[in-house]
Design a protein around this motif. Structure first.
Motif, PDB file in Angstrom:
ATOM      1  N   PRO A   1     -36.293  42.680  81.238  1.00 52.59           N
ATOM      2  CA  PRO A   1     -37.558  42.882  80.530  1.00 52.59           C
ATOM      3  C   PRO A   1     -37.482  44.185  79.730  1.00 52.59           C
ATOM      4  CG  PRO A   1     -37.960  42.234  82.804  1.00 52.59           C
ATOM      5  CD  PRO A   1     -36.490  42.508  82.692  1.00 52.59           C
ATOM      6  N   LEU A   2     -37.612  44.077  78.424  1.00 50.81           N
ATOM      7  CA  LEU A   2     -37.476  45.232  77.538  1.00 50.81           C
ATOM      8  C   LEU A   2     -38.856  45.810  77.243  1.00 50.81           C
ATOM      9  CD1 LEU A   2     -34.904  43.660  75.056  1.00 50.81           C
ATOM     10  CD2 LEU A   2     -34.436  45.005  77.119  1.00 50.81           C
ATOM     11  N   PRO A   3     -38.982  47.122  77.208  1.00 48.87           N
ATOM     12  CA  PRO A   3     -40.299  47.737  77.031  1.00 48.87           C
ATOM     13  C   PRO A   3     -40.857  47.528  75.630  1.00 48.87           C
ATOM     14  CG  PRO A   3     -38.593  49.417  76.956  1.00 48.87           C
ATOM     15  CD  PRO A   3     -37.913  48.140  77.345  1.00 48.87           C
ATOM     16  N   GLY A   4     -42.087  47.042  75.547  1.00 54.16           N
ATOM     17  CA  GLY A   4     -42.757  46.880  74.266  1.00 54.16           C
ATOM     18  C   GLY A   4     -42.241  45.709  73.459  1.00 54.16           C
ATOM     19  N   GLU A   5     -42.652  45.667  72.203  1.00 53.65           N
ATOM     20  CA  GLU A   5     -42.183  44.653  71.261  1.00 53.65           C
ATOM     21  C   GLU A   5     -40.982  45.226  70.520  1.00 53.65           C
ATOM     22  OE1 GLU A   5     -43.897  42.313  67.329  1.00 53.65           O
ATOM     23  OE2 GLU A   5     -45.265  42.840  68.959  1.00 53.65           O
ATOM     24  N   ILE A   6     -39.865  44.530  70.546  1.00 52.27           N
ATOM     25  CA  ILE A   6     -38.632  45.098  70.016  1.00 52.27           C
ATOM     26  C   ILE A   6     -38.575  44.978  68.492  1.00 52.27           C
ATOM     27  CG2 ILE A   6     -37.322  44.728  72.136  1.00 52.27           C
ATOM     28  CD1 ILE A   6     -36.088  42.268  70.809  1.00 52.27           C
ATOM     29  N   THR A   7     -37.820  45.899  67.883  1.00 54.22           N
ATOM     30  CA  THR A   7     -37.652  45.909  66.439  1.00 54.22           C
ATOM     31  C   THR A   7     -36.371  46.646  66.092  1.00 54.22           C
ATOM     32  OG1 THR A   7     -38.731  46.455  64.332  1.00 54.22           O
ATOM     33  CG2 THR A   7     -38.959  48.044  66.118  1.00 54.22           C
ATOM     34  N   PHE A   8     -35.924  46.493  64.868  1.00 53.19           N
ATOM     35  CA  PHE A   8     -34.746  47.209  64.388  1.00 53.19           C
ATOM     36  C   PHE A   8     -35.182  48.416  63.564  1.00 53.19           C
ATOM     37  CE2 PHE A   8     -33.093  42.886  64.975  1.00 53.19           C
ATOM     38  CZ  PHE A   8     -31.908  43.134  65.650  1.00 53.19           C
ATOM     39  N   ASP A   9     -34.453  49.529  63.693  1.00 52.45           N
ATOM     40  CA  ASP A   9     -34.730  50.664  62.827  1.00 52.45           C
ATOM     41  C   ASP A   9     -33.979  50.494  61.511  1.00 52.45           C
ATOM     42  OD1 ASP A   9     -32.087  51.287  63.370  1.00 52.45           O
ATOM     43  OD2 ASP A   9     -32.500  53.206  64.338  1.00 52.45           O
TER      44      ASP A   9
END
Length: 262
Positions: free
Chosen positions: A118-126
């Motif tokens: 489970p990854l924290p928050g909503e993931i995104t790319f920088d």
């Protein structure tokens, strides 16, 4: 009687339309190739489940259920989240216990498997193409999101380990600045976040040689977020500038060191 009946019918129609709007708002469909066969599949999120319809041949379909009986689904996304798996993967965003988490599913050996913690928050790319989630911190009734780098370890996506965390609130007098230095070890990514309820405060993140990493004028709606990677031991400095104001300011800041190597 006719007027009353017509009034009831209109109310019923409005109620049905409202139910349809709510249903549509809580469902989502994406068409994308997530099985790496060159044919777009159908990824469906409804109120409690996420299902993939694999269109692998003409008129032939196979259904794969990723999650079911989940009452806290928020969103689904498709992207190349895991570079060790061919094709694209599916991110399922959930909100259990009011904490946003994301789980990634990839197609391996003709079936979908969970390929992340489970990854924290909503993931995104920088901007550099690195994958991040975020940790949520509360300050004076508001939520502050602190980026968290996502790494691959033994074929699994997971949050990077936190090596050091500083979280505090300080007071900066009018017409003054405050410098906060932090020592970085080799292969460390540092994330700095700062916010204030008032305006006219400028935050700088400065590298060891004095060069500027990033800067921002902050307020309650626009926090400062800066990050940098250390490929060797060095010292960076967070500078809080209150020179443009005639009043003191309360600044909330967080500095996190992550064990990380791009």
């Amino acid at each position: 009687m006719g007027v009353t009946l017509r009034y009831i019918n209109i109310r019923m129609l409005l109620f049905i339309i409202l139910l349809l709007i709510i249903s549509l708002a809580e469902s989502k469909t994406i068409h994308a190739d997530v099985t790496d066969d060159g044919i777009n599949d159908k990824i469906i999120m409804d109120l409690e489940s996420v299902v993939v319809v694999n269109k692998f041949e003409c008129c032939k379909r196979r259904r794969h259920t990723l999650v079911s009986d989940v009452e806290c689904l928020v969103d689904i996304m498709v992207n190349d989240f895991h570079h060790g798996i061919r094709g694209k993967e599916i991110a399922v965003v959930m909100l259990p216990d009011s904490n946003c988490v994301t789980e990634i599913y990839g197609f391996k050996n003709n079936q979908f498997k969970k390929i992340s913690e489970p990854l924290p928050g909503e993931i995104t790319f920088d901007d550099a193409g690195n994958l991040f989630g975020y940790h949520t911190h509360m300050w004076e009734g508001g939520a502050v999101h602190v980026p968290c780098p996502i790494i691959q370890e033994d074929g699994f996506l997971k949050p990077a380990t936190i090596e050091l965390e500083i979280e505090t609130t300080i007071v900066i007098e009018a017409n003054t600045t405050k410098e906060i230095s932090t020592n970085l070890s080799k292969n460390t990514l540092v994330v700095c976040v700062a916010t204030a309820q008032e305006k006219d405060v400028i935050i700088f993140l400065q590298d060891e040689d004095g060069s500027l990493i990033t800067q921002r004028k902050i307020d309650s709606k626009g926090p400062f977020v800066g990050k940098t990677f250390a490929d060797k031991d060095k010292t960076i400095t967070l500078i809080i500038d209150n020179l443009q104001s005639t009043t003191l300011k309360r600044i909330y800041y967080i500095i996190k060191h992550y064990a990380y190597k791009p």
